[in-house]
Design a protein around this motif. Structure first.
Motif, PDB file in Angstrom:
ATOM      1  N   TRP A 285       0.845  -1.187   0.000  1.00  0.00           N
ATOM      2  CA  TRP A 285       0.000   0.000   0.000  1.00  0.00           C
ATOM      3  C   TRP A 285       0.886   1.246   0.000  1.00  0.00           C
ATOM      4  CZ3 TRP A 285      -3.961   2.335  -1.473  1.00  0.00           C
ATOM      5  CH2 TRP A 285      -4.535   3.421  -0.828  1.00  0.00           C
ATOM      6  N   HIS A 286       0.907   1.901  -1.148  1.00  0.00           N
ATOM      7  CA  HIS A 286       1.735   3.098  -1.336  1.00  0.00           C
ATOM      8  C   HIS A 286       0.850   4.318  -1.155  1.00  0.00           C
ATOM      9  CE1 HIS A 286       4.853   5.684  -2.689  1.00  0.00           C
ATOM     10  NE2 HIS A 286       4.328   5.945  -3.861  1.00  0.00           N
ATOM     11  N   ILE A 287       0.991   4.945   0.003  1.00  0.00           N
ATOM     12  CA  ILE A 287       0.086   6.025   0.392  1.00  0.00           C
ATOM     13  C   ILE A 287       0.187   7.221  -0.536  1.00  0.00           C
ATOM     14  CG2 ILE A 287      -0.493   7.607   2.287  1.00  0.00           C
ATOM     15  CD1 ILE A 287       0.739   5.445   4.173  1.00  0.00           C
ATOM     16  N   ASP A 288       1.377   7.479  -1.067  1.00  0.00           N
ATOM     17  CA  ASP A 288       1.593   8.655  -1.914  1.00  0.00           C
ATOM     18  C   ASP A 288       1.201   8.434  -3.376  1.00  0.00           C
ATOM     19  OD1 ASP A 288       2.386  10.491  -0.083  1.00  0.00           O
ATOM     20  OD2 ASP A 288       4.527  10.115  -0.297  1.00  0.00           O
ATOM     21  N   GLY A 289       0.690   7.261  -3.730  1.00  0.00           N
ATOM     22  CA  GLY A 289       0.262   7.030  -5.104  1.00  0.00           C
ATOM     23  C   GLY A 289      -0.775   8.063  -5.531  1.00  0.00           C
ATOM     24  N   ALA A 290      -0.636   8.589  -6.736  1.00  0.00           N
ATOM     25  CA  ALA A 290      -1.503   9.686  -7.163  1.00  0.00           C
ATOM     26  C   ALA A 290      -1.648   9.685  -8.680  1.00  0.00           C
ATOM     27  CB  ALA A 290      -0.929  11.019  -6.693  1.00  0.00           C
ATOM     28  N   THR A 291      -2.484  10.588  -9.166  1.00  0.00           N
ATOM     29  CA  THR A 291      -2.617  10.834 -10.604  1.00  0.00           C
ATOM     30  C   THR A 291      -2.656  12.343 -10.834  1.00  0.00           C
ATOM     31  OG1 THR A 291      -5.043  10.770 -10.514  1.00  0.00           O
ATOM     32  CG2 THR A 291      -3.900   8.702 -11.035  1.00  0.00           C
ATOM     33  N   ALA A 292      -2.404  12.737 -12.075  1.00  0.00           N
ATOM     34  CA  ALA A 292      -2.525  14.145 -12.475  1.00  0.00           C
ATOM     35  C   ALA A 292      -2.841  14.163 -13.971  1.00  0.00           C
ATOM     36  CB  ALA A 292      -1.245  14.920 -12.181  1.00  0.00           C
ATOM     37  N   ARG A 293      -3.343  15.294 -14.444  1.00  0.00           N
ATOM     38  CA  ARG A 293      -3.617  15.427 -15.870  1.00  0.00           C
ATOM     39  C   ARG A 293      -2.295  15.626 -16.615  1.00  0.00           C
ATOM     40  NH1 ARG A 293      -8.556  16.343 -18.456  1.00  0.00           N
ATOM     41  NH2 ARG A 293      -7.179  16.488 -20.257  1.00  0.00           N
ATOM     42  N   HIS A 294      -1.938  14.673 -17.466  1.00  0.00           N
ATOM     43  CA  HIS A 294      -0.655  14.734 -18.150  1.00  0.00           C
ATOM     44  C   HIS A 294      -0.543  15.954 -19.067  1.00  0.00           C
ATOM     45  CE1 HIS A 294      -3.119  12.826 -21.265  1.00  0.00           C
ATOM     46  NE2 HIS A 294      -3.411  11.888 -20.379  1.00  0.00           N
ATOM     47  N   ASP A 295      -1.617  16.281 -19.773  1.00  0.00           N
ATOM     48  CA  ASP A 295      -1.549  17.443 -20.658  1.00  0.00           C
ATOM     49  C   ASP A 295      -1.460  18.743 -19.862  1.00  0.00           C
ATOM     50  OD1 ASP A 295      -4.100  17.062 -19.702  1.00  0.00           O
ATOM     51  OD2 ASP A 295      -5.117  17.494 -21.590  1.00  0.00           O
ATOM     52  N   ALA A 296      -2.099  18.781 -18.689  1.00  0.00           N
ATOM     53  CA  ALA A 296      -2.025  19.983 -17.860  1.00  0.00           C
ATOM     54  C   ALA A 296      -0.609  20.197 -17.345  1.00  0.00           C
ATOM     55  CB  ALA A 296      -3.003  19.875 -16.688  1.00  0.00           C
ATOM     56  N   VAL A 297       0.093  19.117 -17.022  1.00  0.00           N
ATOM     57  CA  VAL A 297       1.476  19.231 -16.567  1.00  0.00           C
ATOM     58  C   VAL A 297       2.343  19.827 -17.684  1.00  0.00           C
ATOM     59  CG1 VAL A 297       3.522  17.928 -15.847  1.00  0.00           C
ATOM     60  CG2 VAL A 297       1.292  17.381 -14.872  1.00  0.00           C
ATOM     61  N   ALA A 298       2.184  19.306 -18.895  1.00  0.00           N
ATOM     62  CA  ALA A 298       2.961  19.814 -20.028  1.00  0.00           C
ATOM     63  C   ALA A 298       2.636  21.276 -20.306  1.00  0.00           C
ATOM     64  CB  ALA A 298       2.700  18.963 -21.274  1.00  0.00           C
ATOM     65  N   TRP A 299       1.363  21.635 -20.283  1.00  0.00           N
ATOM     66  CA  TRP A 299       0.978  23.015 -20.559  1.00  0.00           C
ATOM     67  C   TRP A 299       1.453  23.954 -19.451  1.00  0.00           C
ATOM     68  CZ3 TRP A 299      -1.269  25.758 -24.498  1.00  0.00           C
ATOM     69  CH2 TRP A 299      -1.639  25.006 -25.619  1.00  0.00           C
ATOM     70  N   GLY A 300       1.409  23.496 -18.216  1.00  0.00           N
ATOM     71  CA  GLY A 300       1.868  24.334 -17.117  1.00  0.00           C
ATOM     72  C   GLY A 300       3.344  24.663 -17.238  1.00  0.00           C
ATOM     73  N   TYR A 301       4.156  23.651 -17.532  1.00  0.00           N
ATOM     74  CA  TYR A 301       5.585  23.889 -17.699  1.00  0.00           C
ATOM     75  C   TYR A 301       5.865  24.758 -18.930  1.00  0.00           C
ATOM     76  CZ  TYR A 301       7.424  20.816 -14.049  1.00  0.00           C
ATOM     77  OH  TYR A 301       7.772  20.254 -12.842  1.00  0.00           O
ATOM     78  N   ALA A 302       5.176  24.470 -20.028  1.00  0.00           N
ATOM     79  CA  ALA A 302       5.399  25.233 -21.258  1.00  0.00           C
ATOM     80  C   ALA A 302       4.999  26.694 -21.083  1.00  0.00           C
ATOM     81  CB  ALA A 302       4.610  24.607 -22.409  1.00  0.00           C
ATOM     82  N   LYS A 303       3.885  26.905 -20.430  1.00  0.00           N
ATOM     83  CA  LYS A 303       3.421  28.272 -20.190  1.00  0.00           C
ATOM     84  C   LYS A 303       4.435  29.049 -19.343  1.00  0.00           C
ATOM     85  CE  LYS A 303      -0.292  30.670 -17.722  1.00  0.00           C
ATOM     86  NZ  LYS A 303      -1.495  30.462 -16.886  1.00  0.00           N
ATOM     87  N   GLY A 304       4.920  28.411 -18.258  1.00  0.00           N
ATOM     88  CA  GLY A 304       5.891  29.079 -17.395  1.00  0.00           C
ATOM     89  C   GLY A 304       7.204  29.347 -18.097  1.00  0.00           C
ATOM     90  N   ALA A 305       7.622  28.415 -18.943  1.00  0.00           N
ATOM     91  CA  ALA A 305       8.891  28.582 -19.658  1.00  0.00           C
ATOM     92  C   ALA A 305       8.800  29.695 -20.697  1.00  0.00           C
ATOM     93  CB  ALA A 305       9.290  27.272 -20.322  1.00  0.00           C
ATOM     94  N   THR A 306       7.746  29.685 -21.507  1.00  0.00           N
ATOM     95  CA  THR A 306       7.626  30.684 -22.580  1.00  0.00           C
ATOM     96  C   THR A 306       7.388  32.083 -22.026  1.00  0.00           C
ATOM     97  OG1 THR A 306       5.271  30.129 -22.829  1.00  0.00           O
ATOM     98  CG2 THR A 306       6.839  29.019 -24.295  1.00  0.00           C
TER      99      THR A 306
END
Length: 414
Positions: A173-194
């Protein structure tokens, strides 16, 4: 609180970011300090950390397709750190910590959801392995416990405790197991970088790498030649192909990896449930869809097609875990490319070519490493020194026989 939220939402004067989109396409410059090949999560994360924490903004991210359209868009969005080795646990634990704060850092919701991951043991040998894995995780920062069948029933009441006549004996039982929106992660990084001056060039394919006297000096693209101070390669399943342009032979084999999803139903499954013995894992998304994944196809191939054979075998195992799912309708199926090393750990850091940096060999765990990979690769480029956290993942380990063996650490063993 509900009234305040409604009042905020209906207020015409609430803060609104006018320039939320990415910059319009522009011409390539003749020179960049850093060229990053690959506009997936790892590529734009590296660019983001270079710009934000090291002040390096003369950076071009070159993507042959569209932002996050490769493996970043072709995974099941699982985040975890319950690996086998101390090197792996320390690395992915740092990534989990970064994921937890990304929405606030971006001011952009990546839909991070901490749900826990349950991996099932069907044999005494698996239980012994899980016990050792639990202790390694606890010692190096992971939040993982060994639980018994009764605790599993309480976590997942709908689970068949005797799938395929292989009784469930225990669970990791891995308590920290999680999910996130993969496209949102990419857009968040791209937005911050640009926003900080990095250039993102989509539909820009790298067709060659210029190496002079053992040092990279530029790249050739379908839009012309560009000179640069250094190159970071972050192209996932195409790692061997792109590295060959620089004369580098990678210890990597690429395999297809398939997944599929059902039509949405009411929520009933909070944890991510996996069975290495059945080569299957199941999770329910925030929209109610059930996502199924398993092991890679057993043959090398540079293709993202899906197959009926995989669909039949994977769904048969999923139905063993949750028999009532036999009546559900499948909505879609897709595939990605996994760049596998022999020890199932990534290749990060220096290459045989000066100023050519490698971010490869991620196999089935590339998405979950996105933040820490971007942060450490940016530090390497900015300082010229390999961060301690990624030193064990150097490609030279295959010459010195110091592999970091993570075989069997995936949710569905390969």
């Amino acid at each position: 609180m509900p009234f305040s939220l409604l009042k905020y939402g209906l207020n015409k004067d609430y803060p609104f970011e006018q320039n939320a989109d990415l910059p319009a396409p522009s011409a390539l410059k003749s020179h960049y300090d850093v060229v990053i090949i690959g506009g997936g999560g790892h590529g734009v994360a590296t660019a983001y950390y270079l710009a934000k924490y090291h002040g390096i903004t003369n950076v071009a991210v070159l993507e042959k397709g569209y932002l996050g359209g490769g493996n970043t868009a072709r995974n099941t969005a699982v985040i975890r750190s319950n690996y086998l080795t101390s090197e792996g646990v320390k690395f992915y634990s740092e990534s989990v910590k970064l994921f937890q704060g990304l929405s606030n850092e971006f001011d952009f919701n990546i839909m991070y959801s901490r749900r826990g991951q349950l991996t099932l043991a069907h044999s005494d040998a698996a239980v012994r392995g899980f016990r050792q894995r639990t202790e390694v995780n606890k010692h190096f920062g992971g939040k993982t416990e060994l639980i018994d069948p009764q605790q599993i029933r309480e976590l997942v009441p709908t689970l068949n405790m005797n799938p395929a006549d292989q009784p469930v004996l225990a669970g990791l039982w891995h308590i920290d197991g999680a999910t996130a929106r993969h496209d949102a992660v990419a857009w968040g990084y791209a937005k911050g970088a640009t926003q900080r001056g990095v250039e993102l060039h989509q539909l820009t394919e790298v067709t060659g790498v210029t190496v002079e006297q053992g040092k990279v000096t530029g790249v050739e693209t379908n839009r012309g030649k560009v000179s640069c101070g250094c190159v970071v390669q972050a192209v996932a399943g195409m790692s061997s192909v792109v590295a060959a342009m620089a004369g580098i032979r990678m210890p990597i084999t690429t395999y297809p990896l398939q997944a599929m999803v059902t039509q949405p139903v009411k929520p009933f499954l909070d944890p991510l449930v996996s069975s290495p013995a059945l080569h299957c894992y199941v999770q329910q998304t925030g929209r109610g869809e059930l996502v199924f994944g398993g092991g890679s196809d057993p043959y090398p191939l540079y293709s993202t097609r899906s197959t009926m054979d995989l669909k039949e075998s994977l769904l048969a195992h999923a139905v063993e875990l949750f028999p009532f799912m036999a009546n559900m309708r499948l909505m879609r199926q897709w595939g990605g490319l996994t760049d596998m090393t022999s020890d199932y750990s990534p290749i990060m850091g220096l290459s045989p070519v000066d100023n050519y940096y490698l971010d490869a060999g991620w196999g089935t765990w590339g998405f979950k490493s996105t933040p820490i990979c971007g942060k450490t690769m940016a530090e390497l480029v900015a300082t010229g020194k390999v961060p301690e956290l990624i030193e064990p993942f150097a490609m030279s380990r295959f010459d010195t026989f110091r592999q970091v063996n993570e075989m069997g650490a995936t949710a569905a063993s390969h």
